[in-house]
Enzyme design. Structure first.
Site, mmCIF file in Angstrom:
data_model
loop_
_atom_site.group_PDB
_atom_site.id
_atom_site.type_symbol
_atom_site.label_atom_id
_atom_site.label_comp_id
_atom_site.label_asym_id
_atom_site.label_seq_id
_atom_site.Cartn_x
_atom_site.Cartn_y
_atom_site.Cartn_z
ATOM 1 N N SER A 68 1.177 -1.330 0.008
ATOM 2 C CA SER A 68 -0.180 0.084 0.365
ATOM 3 C C SER A 68 1.072 1.227 0.000
ATOM 4 O O SER A 68 0.760 2.278 -0.629
ATOM 5 C CB SER A 68 -0.780 0.146 0.875
ATOM 6 O OG SER A 68 -1.824 -1.178 1.346
ATOM 7 N N ARG B 154 -13.423 -7.015 -10.392
ATOM 8 C CA ARG B 154 -14.218 -6.483 -8.892
ATOM 9 C C ARG B 154 -15.241 -5.648 -8.668
ATOM 10 O O ARG B 154 -14.831 -4.309 -10.153
ATOM 11 C CB ARG B 154 -12.542 -6.406 -8.693
ATOM 12 C CG ARG B 154 -11.817 -7.834 -8.081
ATOM 13 C CD ARG B 154 -10.687 -7.809 -7.396
ATOM 14 N NE ARG B 154 -10.375 -7.162 -6.231
ATOM 15 C CZ ARG B 154 -9.797 -6.747 -5.408
ATOM 16 N NH1 ARG B 154 -8.815 -6.719 -5.746
ATOM 17 N NH2 ARG B 154 -9.582 -6.093 -3.996
ATOM 18 N N ASP C 228 -6.543 -7.964 4.645
ATOM 19 C CA ASP C 228 -5.735 -8.657 3.725
ATOM 20 C C ASP C 228 -5.100 -10.088 4.754
ATOM 21 O O ASP C 228 -4.529 -11.364 4.034
ATOM 22 C CB ASP C 228 -4.639 -8.082 3.766
ATOM 23 C CG ASP C 228 -5.181 -7.492 1.942
ATOM 24 O OD1 ASP C 228 -6.158 -6.789 2.184
ATOM 25 O OD2 ASP C 228 -4.468 -6.070 2.187
HETATM 26 C C1 S3P Z 1 -5.245 -1.184 0.751
HETATM 27 C C2 S3P Z 1 -6.891 -1.919 1.255
HETATM 28 C C3 S3P Z 1 -7.409 -2.858 1.307
HETATM 29 C C4 S3P Z 1 -6.215 -3.871 0.682
HETATM 30 C C5 S3P Z 1 -5.922 -3.878 -0.090
HETATM 31 C C6 S3P Z 1 -4.680 -2.537 -0.117
HETATM 32 C C7 S3P Z 1 -4.844 -0.033 -0.417
HETATM 33 O O1 S3P Z 1 -8.343 -2.768 0.354
HETATM 34 O O2 S3P Z 1 -7.938 -4.740 1.100
HETATM 35 O O3 S3P Z 1 -5.333 -5.412 -0.497
HETATM 36 O O4 S3P Z 1 -3.688 0.332 -0.701
HETATM 37 O O5 S3P Z 1 -5.548 0.923 -0.449
HETATM 38 P P1 S3P Z 1 -10.355 -1.529 0.870
HETATM 39 O O6 S3P Z 1 -9.758 -0.363 0.765
HETATM 40 O O7 S3P Z 1 -10.695 -2.019 -0.551
HETATM 41 O O8 S3P Z 1 -10.486 -2.801 1.832
#
Ligand code: S3P
Length: 432
Positions: free
Chosen positions: A26, A126, A319
């Site tokens: 992220s 998705r 995750d």
């Molecule tokens: C992420 C947010 C999460 C996570 C993804 C990465 C991000 O998703 O599951 O692997 O980098 O902002 P969501 O925001 O849809 O929950």
């Protein structure tokens, strides 16, 4: 598209050693995005060179951003400023990366040009309505397949107005998309969410000099902001460390030291969950790196017990539920995961995928509409399972295999390169 590979993992008697997991996914995405949108040069150190982040990088290069790659994990990015991106002359490919597509939707919605985004067969299934709908409320001209719900997406950028949005889901991707649109236009944009999701965008935008307010229940930005080039040190990814945390706990006579792991409270739910299950995890050498808390994690084998998981803990560990279900299979008693319906729309339906794969090697695991129930203590056998093309399912099953009674063959393991290119090598190094 990842390579199709099959791997066979044999059980071990213990795991030991010191591990440096790759950079946080992220934070790596955001460092590329914000450095590209900043004025002047940025240096990013410790970047994850997984396929997802490379998709983000290629997209900015296609919009005129110059990038110099220095060694394995360092980039020098010449930012073009918020109004300096060029209209891309081809379709932008987000690969498997939901973060790329959703955050880019917010960025591109405010840019004064036309762009098209697509992704691989998994990403095109998705839900994108969760960012398209609120961006359209802000005035964005975005169209998508299936009644504006799915990629490919076309964006005719510009003409946005600020918004106050109450998101029905706790999603950092939704929150970030709106903040990234809002920060480019005049006025204040506020996003509220049921429980606080990861706040890396808020932290890093502040680190790049923007004023972004993060509060319990959401975040707010007043635009237009000016971002200044910075040096960013990316901490190790706690979502990658999670596989080794669980390996260290469930394999007897084990001790692992995971160096330089990000422990941002909006991400550290996995530590809380495993500690509540009775796991021995110590946080050592706690410090801050480019606005993010970091620590070394010392994990020792422990007898785990089942617990109930739900509420605010869920977005803080979103995750990690595939590998939590593996920990639960080796715990005494029942573990129940609830309020986690989001797992059904990740890279794959992770509730169905873990019930299928862990169930195939003998775990007692049942799906719930919004989670799963795992009854621990059943011994796991060898067998053959499929990752469904999902990196976190493949790695979770590799961890389970360390304590199965026979070899586990995992089909379609090339997907691990999306988030953890050297996972198999590190797994090999700690076997004894
Ligand atoms: C992420 C947010 C999460 C996570 C993804 C990465 C991000 O998703 O599951 O692997 O980098 O902002 P969501 O925001 O849809 O929950």
């Amino acid at each position: 598209m990842h390579k199709y590979e099959t791997r066979t993992i044999a059980p071990v008697t213990s795991v030991k050693g010191e591990i440096v997991v790759p950079g946080d996914k992220s934070i790596s995405h955001r460092s590329i995005m914000f450095a590209s949108l900043a004025k002047g040069e940025s240096r990013v150190v410790g970047l994850l060179r997984g396929e997802d982040c490379m998709s983000t990088l290629k997209i900015f290069q296609a919009m005129g951003v110059e990038v110099e790659e220095r060694g394995e994990d360092e980039l020098i990015i010449q930012g073009r400023g918020i109004d300096g991106l060029l209209e891309p002359d081809d379709v932008l490919d987000c690969g498997n990366s939901g973060t790329t597509m959703r955050l880019m939707s917010g960025i591109l919605a405010a840019q004064p040009f036309y762009s098209v985004m697509t992704g691989d067969q998994y990403l095109r299934k998705r839900p994108m309505g969760r960012v398209i709908d609120p961006l359209r409320e802000m005035g964005a001209k975005i169209l998508g397949r299936d009644g504006n719900k799915k990629a490919p997406l076309t964006i005719d950028g510009g003409g946005l107005k600020p918004a106050e949005y109450h998101s029905p889901v706790s999603s950092a991707q939704v929150k970030s998309a709106l903040l990234l649109a809002g920060m480019q236009i005049e006025g204040t944009t506020t996003v509220y969410e049921p429980h606080l999701s990861r706040d890396h965008s808020e932290r890093m935008l502040c680190y790049f000099g923007a004023e972004v307010e993060s509060f319990d229940g959401g975040a707010r930005v007043t635009g237009p902001v000016v971002l200044e080039g910075r040096e960013v040190f990316v901490p190790g990814d706690i979502s990658s460390a999670a596989f080794f945390l669980v390996a260290g706990l469930i394999v007897p006579d084990s001790e692992l030291l995971l160096k330089n792991v990000g422990v941002n409270p909006t991400r550290s739910g996995i530590i809380d969950i495993l500690q509540q299950m009775g796991g021995s995890i110590e946080l050592l050498n706690q410090r801050e790196l480019s606005g993010e808390p970091v620590a070394d994690l010392l994990v020792k084998s422990s007898q785990l017990k089942g617990i109930e998981i739900g509420g605010e803990l869920v977005p803080r560990a979103i995750d990690e539920f595939p590998v939590v279900s593996v920990a639960a299979a080796f715990a005494e008693g029942v573990t129940t995961i609830r309020d986690a319906k989001e797992l059904r729309v990740k890279e794959t339906d992770r509730i169905a995928a873990m019930c299928d794969t862990l169930g195939k090697i003998g775990a007692q695991i049942e799906p719930l509409e919004d989670g799963m129930r795992v009854t621990g203590g059943k011994s796991l056998s060898g067998g053959t399972v499929n990752s469904f093309g999902d990196h976190r399912i493949a790695m979770s099953m590799a961890v389970a295999a360390l304590r199965a009674s026979g070899e586990v063959t995992i089909e379609d393991t090339g997907c691990t390169s999306t988030s953890f290119p050297n996972f198999w090598e590190l797994l090999e190094n700690i076997r004894s």
